[in-house]
Write a protein that holds these residues in place. Structure first.
Motif, PDB file in Angstrom:
ATOM      1  N   LEU A 128       0.733  -1.113   0.022  1.00 13.12           N
ATOM      2  CA  LEU A 128       0.193   0.100  -0.217  1.00 13.12           C
ATOM      3  C   LEU A 128       0.683   1.304   0.017  1.00 13.12           C
ATOM      4  O   LEU A 128       0.388   2.226  -0.261  1.00 13.12           O
ATOM      5  CB  LEU A 128      -0.900   0.118   1.177  1.00 13.12           C
ATOM      6  CG  LEU A 128      -2.058  -1.087   1.205  1.00 13.12           C
ATOM      7  CD1 LEU A 128      -2.795  -0.933   2.550  1.00 13.12           C
ATOM      8  CD2 LEU A 128      -2.958  -1.140   0.021  1.00 13.12           C
ATOM      9  N   LEU A 129       2.136   1.104   0.300  1.00 11.84           N
ATOM     10  CA  LEU A 129       3.194   2.328   0.528  1.00 11.84           C
ATOM     11  C   LEU A 129       4.159   2.358  -0.694  1.00 11.84           C
ATOM     12  O   LEU A 129       4.676   3.437  -0.964  1.00 11.84           O
ATOM     13  CB  LEU A 129       3.945   2.299   2.052  1.00 11.84           C
ATOM     14  CG  LEU A 129       2.787   2.501   3.133  1.00 11.84           C
ATOM     15  CD1 LEU A 129       3.761   2.390   4.379  1.00 11.84           C
ATOM     16  CD2 LEU A 129       2.027   3.635   3.050  1.00 11.84           C
ATOM     17  N   THR A 130       4.620   1.196  -1.009  1.00 12.27           N
ATOM     18  CA  THR A 130       5.796   1.044  -1.882  1.00 12.27           C
ATOM     19  C   THR A 130       5.167   1.835  -3.262  1.00 12.27           C
ATOM     20  O   THR A 130       4.274   1.752  -3.670  1.00 12.27           O
ATOM     21  CB  THR A 130       6.186  -0.223  -2.153  1.00 12.27           C
ATOM     22  OG1 THR A 130       7.433  -0.453  -2.731  1.00 12.27           O
ATOM     23  CG2 THR A 130       5.028  -1.058  -2.938  1.00 12.27           C
ATOM     24  N   PRO A 131       6.302   2.454  -4.070  1.00 11.85           N
ATOM     25  CA  PRO A 131       7.584   2.866  -3.461  1.00 11.85           C
ATOM     26  C   PRO A 131       7.904   3.935  -2.618  1.00 11.85           C
ATOM     27  O   PRO A 131       7.115   5.003  -2.772  1.00 11.85           O
ATOM     28  CB  PRO A 131       8.231   2.953  -4.897  1.00 11.85           C
ATOM     29  CG  PRO A 131       7.347   3.768  -5.714  1.00 11.85           C
ATOM     30  CD  PRO A 131       5.946   3.006  -5.210  1.00 11.85           C
ATOM     31  N   VAL A 132       8.531   3.672  -1.432  1.00 17.24           N
ATOM     32  CA  VAL A 132       8.619   4.712  -0.410  1.00 17.24           C
ATOM     33  C   VAL A 132      10.145   5.264  -0.547  1.00 17.24           C
ATOM     34  O   VAL A 132      11.015   4.566  -0.507  1.00 17.24           O
ATOM     35  CB  VAL A 132       8.626   4.060   0.872  1.00 17.24           C
ATOM     36  CG1 VAL A 132       8.681   5.252   1.950  1.00 17.24           C
ATOM     37  CG2 VAL A 132       7.421   3.411   1.123  1.00 17.24           C
ATOM     38  N   ALA A 133      10.135   6.705  -1.001  1.00 12.58           N
ATOM     39  CA  ALA A 133      11.512   7.373  -0.964  1.00 12.58           C
ATOM     40  C   ALA A 133      11.639   7.930   0.519  1.00 12.58           C
ATOM     41  O   ALA A 133      10.945   7.981   1.148  1.00 12.58           O
ATOM     42  CB  ALA A 133      11.486   8.568  -2.148  1.00 12.58           C
ATOM     43  N   GLY A 134      13.054   8.273   0.755  1.00 15.94           N
ATOM     44  CA  GLY A 134      13.574   8.836   1.747  1.00 15.94           C
ATOM     45  C   GLY A 134      14.037  10.145   1.904  1.00 15.94           C
ATOM     46  O   GLY A 134      14.818  10.573   0.684  1.00 15.94           O
ATOM     47  N   VAL A 135      13.707  10.989   3.103  1.00 14.33           N
ATOM     48  CA  VAL A 135      14.525  12.216   3.118  1.00 14.33           C
ATOM     49  C   VAL A 135      15.265  12.351   4.583  1.00 14.33           C
ATOM     50  O   VAL A 135      14.341  11.971   5.501  1.00 14.33           O
ATOM     51  CB  VAL A 135      13.354  13.429   3.293  1.00 14.33           C
ATOM     52  CG1 VAL A 135      14.071  14.640   3.172  1.00 14.33           C
ATOM     53  CG2 VAL A 135      12.774  13.300   1.686  1.00 14.33           C
ATOM     54  N   PHE A 136      16.405  12.865   4.783  1.00 14.90           N
ATOM     55  CA  PHE A 136      17.365  12.883   5.779  1.00 14.90           C
ATOM     56  C   PHE A 136      17.064  14.267   6.200  1.00 14.90           C
ATOM     57  O   PHE A 136      18.082  15.102   5.459  1.00 14.90           O
ATOM     58  CB  PHE A 136      18.492  12.294   5.523  1.00 14.90           C
ATOM     59  CG  PHE A 136      19.193  11.975   6.961  1.00 14.90           C
ATOM     60  CD1 PHE A 136      18.677  11.479   8.018  1.00 14.90           C
ATOM     61  CD2 PHE A 136      20.554  12.521   6.979  1.00 14.90           C
ATOM     62  CE1 PHE A 136      19.400  11.408   9.320  1.00 14.90           C
ATOM     63  CE2 PHE A 136      21.434  12.414   8.190  1.00 14.90           C
ATOM     64  CZ  PHE A 136      20.739  11.923   9.390  1.00 14.90           C
TER      65      PHE A 136
END
Length: 232
Positions: free
Chosen positions: A185-193
Motif C-alpha cells: 500500500l506504500l511502496t515505492p517509498v522514498a527517503g528524506v534525511f
C-alpha cells in the motif's frame, strides 16, 4: 560547589605559563574537582582554570617575621594528572561558602528533534511544493518514522529528522525504508534525511543510497526572520 571570594594571585605552570597578579576574584571549586578563577568582567569564561581530574592541596606560607601579627598567605596548589599546576596564592578571604547542587538534568536545547518534527509537519511544503502529510510518528515494527508524507506525484516519502545528521541517522532511515517498501500500500517509498546540520560523511552515504538530504532552518520554520545583513 564551593565559592570563595578572595584577594589572590594565580600562576599556571604547564605546557605554558600564565600569571594573574594579586586582585579580588571569585574562585569556584566544583564537585567534579574542577577549579575556575573568575573576575567581575571580561566575559563568561574564567580567567584561568584546571579541568578534572585534578587535586587541590592547601599550604600556608611559613615565611614572615617573628612576632608578626599579619596572617601569612595561603597557597592552594591544584595539580592535574599530567603534572600541570595552578598555584593560587590567597592574601585574604572575604567569603567562603559551599552548596550541594545535586545532579543536573542537563541543558534542554531549543530546536530538539521533537520540536523540529512538529514544525516540519506544520510546514510540510518545506520538503517541496505539493507535499501532503500522512502522519507524524508513523509506527512500524522497528519504531516510529518521524514523518510519512506524499510528494506532488502521490508517492510515499519517509522523513527522518535529527538535530545533527550523522551516519547512524542514515542507517536508521535505511532500515525504515527497507521495511516500508515491503508494504504494497506504500511502496515505492522514498527517503528524506532532514537535520539542522548534516555531516559530510552522512550526506555522502545518504545520497549513495538514493536518500535526499535537507538542511532545516529552525528559525525559518518558526517564522522568524533572519538577522543576517541584506541589501533588500
Amino acid at each position: 560547589m564551593r565559592l570563595v571570594i578572595a584577594t589572590c594571585q594565580v600562576d599556571y605552570a604547564g605546557r605554558l605559563t600564565a600569571h594573574l597578579p594579586m586582585a579580588r576574584r571569585l574562585i569556584m571549586i566544583k564537585a567534579d574537582g574542577s577549579v575556575l578563577i573568575h573576575s567581575d568582567g571580561g566575559s563568561y569564561k574564567p580567567l584561568n582554570w584546571m579541568s578534572p581530574p585534578c587535586w587541590l592541596k592547601e599550604e600556608v606560607d611559613a615565611g614572615g617575621e617573628s612576632g608578626a601579627t599579619e596572617k601569612p598567605p595561603t597557597r592552594w596548589i591544584v595539580t592535574n594528572k599530567g603534572g600541570e599546576q595552578l598555584q593560587i596564592t590567597i592574601e585574604n578571604i572575604e567569603h567562603d561558602s559551599a552548596f550541594e547542587l545535586g545532579v543536573d538534568p542537563g541543558l534542554q536545547k531549543d530546536g530538539v528533534e521533537a520540536h523540529l518534527q512538529v514544525l516540519l509537519a506544520e510546514h510540510i511544503e518545506t520538503l517541496g511544493a505539493g507535499y501532503e502529510l500522512i502522519s507524524r510518528e508513523y509506527m512500524t515494527a522497528i519504531g516510529p518514522v518521524d514523518i510519512l508524507c506524499r510528494d506532488d506525484r502521490g508517492a510515499t516519502v519517509a522523513v527522518e529528522i535529527k538535530r545533527r545528521g550523522e551516519i547512524d541517522g542514515v542507517e536508521q532511515l535505511t532500515r525504515y525504508l527497507e521495511l516500508l517498501n515491503r508494504d504494497p500500500l506504500l511502496t515505492p517509498v522514498a527517503g528524506v534525511f532532514a537535520a539542522q546540520l548534516i555531516k559530510p560523511q552522512a550526506r555522502t552515504l545518504a545520497e549513495d543510497r538514493g536518500i535526499r538530504c535537507l538542511t532545516l532552518d529552525y528559525d525559518a520554520l518558526r517564522g522568524m526572520q533572519s538577522t543576517d545583513f541584506r541589501l533588500f
